[in-house]
Scaffold this motif. Sequence first.
Motif, PDB file in Angstrom:
ATOM      1  N   SER A 156      19.998  35.863 -29.170  1.00  0.00           N
ATOM      2  CA  SER A 156      20.588  35.957 -30.522  1.00  0.00           C
ATOM      3  C   SER A 156      19.791  35.225 -31.584  1.00  0.00           C
ATOM      4  O   SER A 156      20.293  35.023 -32.698  1.00  0.00           O
ATOM      5  CB  SER A 156      22.044  35.441 -30.535  1.00  0.00           C
ATOM      6  N   ARG A 158      26.421  39.086 -30.034  1.00  0.00           N
ATOM      7  CA  ARG A 158      26.524  39.403 -28.622  1.00  0.00           C
ATOM      8  C   ARG A 158      27.096  38.215 -27.863  1.00  0.00           C
ATOM      9  O   ARG A 158      26.926  37.067 -28.276  1.00  0.00           O
ATOM     10  CB  ARG A 158      25.172  39.812 -28.036  1.00  0.00           C
ATOM     11  N   ASN A 205      26.717  37.093 -24.112  1.00  0.00           N
ATOM     12  CA  ASN A 205      26.075  37.371 -22.827  1.00  0.00           C
ATOM     13  C   ASN A 205      26.982  37.052 -21.639  1.00  0.00           C
ATOM     14  O   ASN A 205      26.851  37.662 -20.578  1.00  0.00           O
ATOM     15  CB  ASN A 205      24.767  36.596 -22.713  1.00  0.00           C
ATOM     16  N   MET A 259      28.413  43.358 -26.937  1.00  0.00           N
ATOM     17  CA  MET A 259      27.752  43.247 -28.230  1.00  0.00           C
ATOM     18  C   MET A 259      28.675  43.870 -29.254  1.00  0.00           C
ATOM     19  O   MET A 259      29.306  44.903 -28.982  1.00  0.00           O
ATOM     20  CB  MET A 259      26.416  43.978 -28.231  1.00  0.00           C
ATOM     21  N   CYS A 317      25.069  52.527 -28.931  1.00  0.00           N
ATOM     22  CA  CYS A 317      24.556  51.259 -28.446  1.00  0.00           C
ATOM     23  C   CYS A 317      23.301  51.548 -27.624  1.00  0.00           C
ATOM     24  O   CYS A 317      23.247  52.556 -26.903  1.00  0.00           O
ATOM     25  CB  CYS A 317      25.640  50.607 -27.575  1.00  0.00           C
TER      26      CYS A 317
END
Length: 127
Positions: free
Chosen positions: A55, A72, A74, A79, A96
């Motif tokens: 990010s 996002r 993780n 996201m 996406c």
Amino acid sequence: HVQLVESGGDFVQDGGSLTLTCAASPSSNTDNCMAWFRQTSGKEREGVAAISPSSTLIFYNPLVSGRATISRDNAKNTMNLTIANLKPEDAAMYYCAAGAPYVCASTTWSHRGVYYYWGQGTQVTVS
């Protein structure tokens, strides 16, 4: 193989806001550059925003800059894309995409050909 599933598309009034979500599996996608693209009938698919694995690098299409926020998580393999002050020209199918980490660069992030995983899309309608 990474599978991407978009959600959150809806019918929104002009000036409203919307948050789209992309869920990825398996969990190995955390090393990917992730992006949102959009496409309307008869037009090329265009990059909307992209975010690097950590990010630290974020890119926006000038058409949405100042109105859009990409993020996002993780840990959850998700996201999001939030677009505020939606305009009729924002109406499109939103996709996406995931690509190699180095794709997240100013000269490459908006090129659809550099992404090797795609979702099926979620429709955003604005009136």
